[in-house]
Motif scaffolding. Structure first.
Motif, PDB file in Angstrom:
ATOM      1  N   ILE A   1       0.850  -1.198   0.000  1.00  0.00           N
ATOM      2  CA  ILE A   1       0.000   0.000   0.000  1.00  0.00           C
ATOM      3  C   ILE A   1       0.883   1.244   0.000  1.00  0.00           C
ATOM      4  O   ILE A   1       1.819   1.350   0.785  1.00  0.00           O
ATOM      5  CB  ILE A   1      -0.931   0.031   1.225  1.00  0.00           C
ATOM      6  N   SER A   2       0.567   2.186  -0.884  1.00  0.00           N
ATOM      7  CA  SER A   2       1.343   3.422  -0.978  1.00  0.00           C
ATOM      8  C   SER A   2       0.823   4.465   0.005  1.00  0.00           C
ATOM      9  O   SER A   2      -0.318   4.928  -0.112  1.00  0.00           O
ATOM     10  CB  SER A   2       1.275   3.978  -2.409  1.00  0.00           C
ATOM     11  N   LEU A   3       1.655   4.819   0.954  1.00  0.00           N
ATOM     12  CA  LEU A   3       1.304   5.887   1.883  1.00  0.00           C
ATOM     13  C   LEU A   3       1.135   7.203   1.131  1.00  0.00           C
ATOM     14  O   LEU A   3       0.271   8.018   1.470  1.00  0.00           O
ATOM     15  CB  LEU A   3       2.384   6.028   2.958  1.00  0.00           C
ATOM     16  N   ARG A   4       1.917   7.399   0.098  1.00  0.00           N
ATOM     17  CA  ARG A   4       1.851   8.650  -0.655  1.00  0.00           C
ATOM     18  C   ARG A   4       0.520   8.802  -1.381  1.00  0.00           C
ATOM     19  O   ARG A   4      -0.031   9.902  -1.442  1.00  0.00           O
ATOM     20  CB  ARG A   4       3.035   8.730  -1.609  1.00  0.00           C
ATOM     21  N   THR A   5       0.006   7.706  -1.905  1.00  0.00           N
ATOM     22  CA  THR A   5      -1.330   7.757  -2.507  1.00  0.00           C
ATOM     23  C   THR A   5      -2.376   8.067  -1.449  1.00  0.00           C
ATOM     24  O   THR A   5      -3.295   8.868  -1.678  1.00  0.00           O
ATOM     25  CB  THR A   5      -1.657   6.423  -3.209  1.00  0.00           C
ATOM     26  N   GLN A   6      -2.267   7.457  -0.273  1.00  0.00           N
ATOM     27  CA  GLN A   6      -3.240   7.703   0.793  1.00  0.00           C
ATOM     28  C   GLN A   6      -3.177   9.154   1.270  1.00  0.00           C
ATOM     29  O   GLN A   6      -4.211   9.763   1.585  1.00  0.00           O
ATOM     30  CB  GLN A   6      -2.995   6.744   1.960  1.00  0.00           C
ATOM     31  N   GLU A   7      -1.988   9.729   1.313  1.00  0.00           N
ATOM     32  CA  GLU A   7      -1.861  11.138   1.685  1.00  0.00           C
ATOM     33  C   GLU A   7      -2.480  12.045   0.623  1.00  0.00           C
ATOM     34  O   GLU A   7      -3.124  13.052   0.954  1.00  0.00           O
ATOM     35  CB  GLU A   7      -0.383  11.483   1.894  1.00  0.00           C
TER      36      GLU A   7
ATOM     37  N   ASP B   1       8.149   2.925  -2.214  1.00  0.00           N
ATOM     38  CA  ASP B   1       7.142   3.989  -2.306  1.00  0.00           C
ATOM     39  C   ASP B   1       7.837   5.349  -2.255  1.00  0.00           C
ATOM     40  O   ASP B   1       7.741   6.087  -1.272  1.00  0.00           O
ATOM     41  CB  ASP B   1       6.140   3.860  -1.149  1.00  0.00           C
ATOM     42  N   ASN B   2       8.529   5.689  -3.338  1.00  0.00           N
ATOM     43  CA  ASN B   2       9.298   6.936  -3.360  1.00  0.00           C
ATOM     44  C   ASN B   2       8.884   7.872  -4.488  1.00  0.00           C
ATOM     45  O   ASN B   2       9.662   8.716  -4.919  1.00  0.00           O
ATOM     46  CB  ASN B   2      10.793   6.633  -3.452  1.00  0.00           C
ATOM     47  N   PHE B   3       7.656   7.715  -4.974  1.00  0.00           N
ATOM     48  CA  PHE B   3       7.130   8.612  -6.005  1.00  0.00           C
ATOM     49  C   PHE B   3       7.058  10.040  -5.446  1.00  0.00           C
ATOM     50  O   PHE B   3       6.612  10.248  -4.322  1.00  0.00           O
ATOM     51  CB  PHE B   3       5.733   8.152  -6.430  1.00  0.00           C
ATOM     52  N   ARG B   4       7.502  11.013  -6.230  1.00  0.00           N
ATOM     53  CA  ARG B   4       7.509  12.409  -5.771  1.00  0.00           C
ATOM     54  C   ARG B   4       6.105  13.007  -5.868  1.00  0.00           C
ATOM     55  O   ARG B   4       5.787  13.796  -6.759  1.00  0.00           O
ATOM     56  CB  ARG B   4       8.512  13.213  -6.594  1.00  0.00           C
ATOM     57  N   HIS B   5       5.285  12.624  -4.903  1.00  0.00           N
ATOM     58  CA  HIS B   5       3.872  12.996  -4.963  1.00  0.00           C
ATOM     59  C   HIS B   5       3.619  14.481  -4.741  1.00  0.00           C
ATOM     60  O   HIS B   5       2.586  15.004  -5.164  1.00  0.00           O
ATOM     61  CB  HIS B   5       3.073  12.177  -3.955  1.00  0.00           C
ATOM     62  N   TYR B   6       4.550  15.172  -4.090  1.00  0.00           N
ATOM     63  CA  TYR B   6       4.362  16.603  -3.867  1.00  0.00           C
ATOM     64  C   TYR B   6       4.338  17.369  -5.185  1.00  0.00           C
ATOM     65  O   TYR B   6       3.710  18.442  -5.281  1.00  0.00           O
ATOM     66  CB  TYR B   6       5.461  17.148  -2.952  1.00  0.00           C
ATOM     67  N   LEU B   7       4.993  16.825  -6.218  1.00  0.00           N
ATOM     68  CA  LEU B   7       4.951  17.473  -7.532  1.00  0.00           C
ATOM     69  C   LEU B   7       3.536  17.432  -8.110  1.00  0.00           C
ATOM     70  O   LEU B   7       3.093  18.386  -8.761  1.00  0.00           O
ATOM     71  CB  LEU B   7       5.930  16.788  -8.487  1.00  0.00           C
ATOM     72  N   LEU B   8       2.829  16.339  -7.860  1.00  0.00           N
ATOM     73  CA  LEU B   8       1.439  16.234  -8.312  1.00  0.00           C
ATOM     74  C   LEU B   8       0.573  17.291  -7.642  1.00  0.00           C
ATOM     75  O   LEU B   8      -0.297  17.899  -8.284  1.00  0.00           O
ATOM     76  CB  LEU B   8       0.897  14.838  -8.009  1.00  0.00           C
TER      77      LEU B   8
ATOM     78  N   ALA C   1      -7.467  12.541  -9.961  1.00  0.00           N
ATOM     79  CA  ALA C   1      -7.229  11.857 -11.233  1.00  0.00           C
ATOM     80  C   ALA C   1      -5.859  11.185 -11.278  1.00  0.00           C
ATOM     81  O   ALA C   1      -5.680  10.169 -11.952  1.00  0.00           O
ATOM     82  CB  ALA C   1      -7.373  12.842 -12.394  1.00  0.00           C
ATOM     83  N   VAL C   2      -4.893  11.747 -10.556  1.00  0.00           N
ATOM     84  CA  VAL C   2      -3.521  11.215 -10.614  1.00  0.00           C
ATOM     85  C   VAL C   2      -3.044  10.657  -9.278  1.00  0.00           C
ATOM     86  O   VAL C   2      -1.911  10.193  -9.173  1.00  0.00           O
ATOM     87  CB  VAL C   2      -2.537  12.305 -11.095  1.00  0.00           C
ATOM     88  N   ALA C   3      -3.889  10.686  -8.263  1.00  0.00           N
ATOM     89  CA  ALA C   3      -3.473  10.247  -6.923  1.00  0.00           C
ATOM     90  C   ALA C   3      -3.103   8.773  -6.883  1.00  0.00           C
ATOM     91  O   ALA C   3      -2.332   8.346  -6.021  1.00  0.00           O
ATOM     92  CB  ALA C   3      -4.584  10.533  -5.911  1.00  0.00           C
ATOM     93  N   ILE C   4      -3.629   7.984  -7.804  1.00  0.00           N
ATOM     94  CA  ILE C   4      -3.359   6.551  -7.802  1.00  0.00           C
ATOM     95  C   ILE C   4      -1.970   6.225  -8.353  1.00  0.00           C
ATOM     96  O   ILE C   4      -1.481   5.097  -8.189  1.00  0.00           O
ATOM     97  CB  ILE C   4      -4.435   5.806  -8.633  1.00  0.00           C
TER      98      ILE C   4
ATOM     99  N   PRO D   1       1.254   6.899  -7.455  1.00  0.00           N
ATOM    100  CA  PRO D   1       2.226   6.271  -6.546  1.00  0.00           C
ATOM    101  C   PRO D   1       1.882   4.825  -6.207  1.00  0.00           C
ATOM    102  O   PRO D   1       2.777   3.979  -6.094  1.00  0.00           O
ATOM    103  CB  PRO D   1       2.171   7.165  -5.304  1.00  0.00           C
ATOM    104  N   GLN D   2       0.572   4.532  -6.089  1.00  0.00           N
ATOM    105  CA  GLN D   2       0.149   3.159  -5.783  1.00  0.00           C
ATOM    106  C   GLN D   2       0.450   2.218  -6.942  1.00  0.00           C
ATOM    107  O   GLN D   2       0.974   1.112  -6.743  1.00  0.00           O
ATOM    108  CB  GLN D   2      -1.345   3.128  -5.474  1.00  0.00           C
ATOM    109  N   LEU D   3       0.151   2.638  -8.157  1.00  0.00           N
ATOM    110  CA  LEU D   3       0.397   1.794  -9.322  1.00  0.00           C
ATOM    111  C   LEU D   3       1.892   1.567  -9.536  1.00  0.00           C
ATOM    112  O   LEU D   3       2.316   0.467  -9.892  1.00  0.00           O
ATOM    113  CB  LEU D   3      -0.235   2.429 -10.566  1.00  0.00           C
ATOM    114  N   VAL D   4       2.682   2.609  -9.315  1.00  0.00           N
ATOM    115  CA  VAL D   4       4.135   2.474  -9.449  1.00  0.00           C
ATOM    116  C   VAL D   4       4.683   1.516  -8.395  1.00  0.00           C
ATOM    117  O   VAL D   4       5.540   0.673  -8.684  1.00  0.00           O
ATOM    118  CB  VAL D   4       4.821   3.856  -9.341  1.00  0.00           C
ATOM    119  N   LEU D   5       4.175   1.613  -7.181  1.00  0.00           N
ATOM    120  CA  LEU D   5       4.608   0.711  -6.106  1.00  0.00           C
ATOM    121  C   LEU D   5       4.289  -0.742  -6.445  1.00  0.00           C
ATOM    122  O   LEU D   5       5.121  -1.635  -6.270  1.00  0.00           O
ATOM    123  CB  LEU D   5       3.942   1.108  -4.790  1.00  0.00           C
ATOM    124  N   LEU D   6       3.072  -0.990  -6.947  1.00  0.00           N
ATOM    125  CA  LEU D   6       2.688  -2.350  -7.303  1.00  0.00           C
ATOM    126  C   LEU D   6       3.546  -2.892  -8.440  1.00  0.00           C
ATOM    127  O   LEU D   6       3.913  -4.067  -8.450  1.00  0.00           O
ATOM    128  CB  LEU D   6       1.202  -2.385  -7.701  1.00  0.00           C
ATOM    129  N   GLN D   7       3.855  -2.031  -9.394  1.00  0.00           N
ATOM    130  CA  GLN D   7       4.683  -2.460 -10.513  1.00  0.00           C
ATOM    131  C   GLN D   7       6.104  -2.802 -10.057  1.00  0.00           C
ATOM    132  O   GLN D   7       6.706  -3.774 -10.515  1.00  0.00           O
ATOM    133  CB  GLN D   7       4.726  -1.371 -11.577  1.00  0.00           C
TER     134      GLN D   7
END
Length: 215
Positions: free
Chosen positions: A32-38, A93-100, A130-133, A135-141
């Motif tokens: 589970i991506s914490l970044r997606t949940q945030e 889980d290191n996707f740069r979600h703050y950029l989104l 629309a793009v919050a998922i 980080p989750q998809l990248v983590l699963l991949q």
């Protein structure tokens, strides 16, 4: 309320219940991506600012509180629960979600339906959802194998957005003043992001094998 919106709301609720079941029953947030949940927490807090100003219906208010409360509970548990947080895949889980967040907020400032405080934050929440998922998809991949509950969570989350597209189509043809084009376009983008996941999910379901995403 039409049947598509109600089905979308219930599917969204099921996705949250599946995630809570995984976290609280297994005491694990692996996969589970914490970044997606945030990001989803930010989405709900920004979208439901009208909780303090407008009352539409008891159903509407309860659902908003459930989405806000559950997202905060999930983030809190993943960050602070002594057992759950140890299972968090921090390195993957290191996707740069703050950029989104930054890009979506800037987009909302320039592309919105009305230049007003709540409308800008509403547009921001739509763009970010629309793009919050991602980080989750990248983590699963990156992790490859996907456990059953995590796969069901992502599936129901994607199904909720697909049902909401049908809701918007229905409203477009039945309501004279329905103009939420931002929701429609963002919903199509979000559903498209799930296309690859849906393909492998149905392949694994049909073959009765564990879901595995290609690296």
């Amino acid at each position: 309320m039409n049947v598509f919106r109600f089905a979308g709301d219930m599917t969204h609720l099921i996705s949250i219940l599946v995630l809570l079941l995984k976290i609280y029953a297994t005491k694990s947030c692996s996969g589970i991506s914490l970044r997606t949940q945030e990001l989803y927490t930010i989405v709900f807090l920004a979208r439901y600012l009208d909780l303090f100003t407008d009352f539409i219906s008891l159903y509407n208010t309860v659902m908003k509180l459930v989405f806000v409360g559950s997202s905060l509970a999930i983030v809190y548990c993943m960050r602070f629960h002594p057992t759950v947080r140890r299972s968090y895949d921090r390195e993957l889980d290191n996707f740069r979600h703050y950029l989104l967040v930054v890009v979506c907020f800037l987009l909302a400032l320039f592309v919105h339906e009305k230049f007003a405080f709540q409308e800008i934050f509403w547009a921001f929440s739509i763009y970010l959802e629309a793009v919050a998922i991602l980080p989750q998809l990248v983590l699963l991949q990156r992790s490859g194998n996907v456990d059953n509950l995590t796969g069901q969570y992502v599936f129901f989350l994607g199904a909720y957005r697909a049902l909401y597209i049908l809701n918007w189509v229905y409203r477009y043809f039945t309501e004279q003043h329905f103009t939420r084009w931002i929701s429609c376009v963002s919903g199509l983008v979000q559903t498209a992001l799930y296309a690859d996941f849906f393909y492998y999910y149905f392949i694994s379901w049909k073959s009765n094998v564990k879901l595995k995403l290609p690296a």
